[in-house]
Design a protein around this motif. Sequence first.
Motif, short mmCIF file in Angstrom:
data_model
loop_
_atom_site.label_atom_id
_atom_site.label_comp_id
_atom_site.label_asym_id
_atom_site.label_seq_id
_atom_site.Cartn_x
_atom_site.Cartn_y
_atom_site.Cartn_z
N GLN A 1 -4.22 4.71 -6.87
CA GLN A 1 -3.62 4.18 -6.22
C GLN A 1 -2.38 3.08 -6.67
OE1 GLN A 1 -4.96 3.70 -1.62
NE2 GLN A 1 -2.93 2.71 -1.80
N ALA A 2 -3.23 2.15 -6.92
CA ALA A 2 -3.44 1.64 -8.14
C ALA A 2 -2.53 1.98 -9.27
CB ALA A 2 -4.55 -0.31 -8.32
N MET A 3 -2.95 1.90 -10.00
CA MET A 3 -1.94 2.99 -10.76
C MET A 3 -0.81 3.39 -11.10
SD MET A 3 -1.19 2.86 -13.85
CE MET A 3 -3.27 3.09 -15.14
N LEU B 1 15.25 -2.53 13.38
CA LEU B 1 14.58 -2.06 12.67
C LEU B 1 15.40 -2.12 11.72
CD1 LEU B 1 13.48 0.82 15.58
CD2 LEU B 1 12.18 -1.72 14.65
N ILE B 2 14.28 -1.79 10.10
CA ILE B 2 15.08 -2.02 8.65
C ILE B 2 14.64 -0.28 8.53
CG2 ILE B 2 14.03 -2.40 6.16
CD1 ILE B 2 14.00 -5.40 7.20
N ILE B 3 14.86 0.37 8.50
CA ILE B 3 14.11 2.18 7.54
C ILE B 3 14.94 1.69 6.74
CG2 ILE B 3 15.20 4.27 8.70
CD1 ILE B 3 14.35 2.22 11.31
N VAL B 4 13.07 1.85 6.06
CA VAL B 4 12.48 2.45 4.39
C VAL B 4 12.39 3.62 4.16
CG1 VAL B 4 11.20 1.53 2.45
CG2 VAL B 4 12.17 -0.44 4.43
N ARG B 5 12.59 4.39 3.59
CA ARG B 5 12.70 5.52 3.23
C ARG B 5 11.45 4.94 1.72
NH1 ARG B 5 12.85 10.03 4.72
NH2 ARG B 5 14.24 9.94 5.55
N ILE B 6 10.22 5.14 1.85
CA ILE B 6 8.80 5.37 0.89
C ILE B 6 9.75 6.18 -0.83
CG2 ILE B 6 6.66 5.16 -0.39
CD1 ILE B 6 7.88 2.50 1.22
N LEU B 7 9.67 6.33 -1.93
CA LEU B 7 10.10 7.29 -2.79
C LEU B 7 8.83 8.03 -3.36
CD1 LEU B 7 12.69 4.36 -4.48
CD2 LEU B 7 13.10 5.59 -2.53
N SER B 8 7.73 7.21 -3.26
CA SER B 8 7.18 7.85 -3.87
C SER B 8 6.89 9.52 -2.85
CB SER B 8 5.63 7.36 -4.47
OG SER B 8 4.97 6.45 -3.05
N ALA C 1 0.60 -0.91 0.32
CA ALA C 1 0.06 0.45 0.00
C ALA C 1 0.70 2.10 0.32
CB ALA C 1 -0.89 -0.19 1.40
N GLN C 2 2.05 1.13 0.38
CA GLN C 2 3.30 2.30 -0.11
C GLN C 2 3.79 2.58 -1.03
OE1 GLN C 2 3.14 4.34 2.95
NE2 GLN C 2 1.57 3.51 2.98
N GLY C 3 4.46 1.35 -0.71
CA GLY C 3 5.29 1.43 -2.62
C GLY C 3 7.21 0.89 -2.29
N VAL C 4 7.66 1.85 -3.73
CA VAL C 4 9.04 1.31 -3.54
C VAL C 4 9.76 2.24 -2.60
CG1 VAL C 4 11.00 0.86 -5.00
CG2 VAL C 4 8.15 0.48 -6.05
N GLY C 5 10.28 1.79 -1.92
CA GLY C 5 11.28 2.17 -0.99
C GLY C 5 12.99 1.97 -1.52
#
Length: 176
Positions: free
Chosen positions: A132-134, A33-40, A12-16
């Motif tokens: 959102q899906a697109m 913890l894995i720290i992930v920054r969502i790119l979008s 639901a967030q996408g690529v990070g």
Amino acid sequence: MFSVDELVVYPAQGVGKVERIETQEIGGVATELIIVRILSNNVTLMVPVKNARNVGLRGVYTPEQADEIRVYLQDRTDFTGYSGQNWNRRYREYSEKLKSSDLRDVAYVLKELILIGKDKELSFGERRLLEQAMGLISLELSFALKQDQAEVKKSIEDLFADILHAKDAENEAEVD
């Protein structure tokens, strides 16, 4: 396990991008913890390593998996449409699918909404889910296929050109 600088997908967030892996004390317990920054949207997520797979954190699809998604989008045999379902029930179902770690579920939502939109005007909520899906699909496939997101989005729209162009022509006829 994921590594620093690896591209990952959070449902639901996408690529990070994995920025770092660190240990923090949470509730008196040392937690990795894995720290992930969502790119979008530049949001930072902190995902416990031990729960990463459970929450659906996964690597970006391979080019082969991306091609499978494109083939799936073209296949309209599983289209159920809106037969007997009200938009609220569909909205809840589609919202849940967008939270799936399986991109095929997201592709299902995209395909269904485009096909439903062929026959009726989508509600505001349905249009948001479609966008959102697109966005989720086009962004991940752009990384998987090493293409620009706009190109990927256009190629997906081309898969539904018969429907989208028919709808455009119908709208133009109404204006005249």
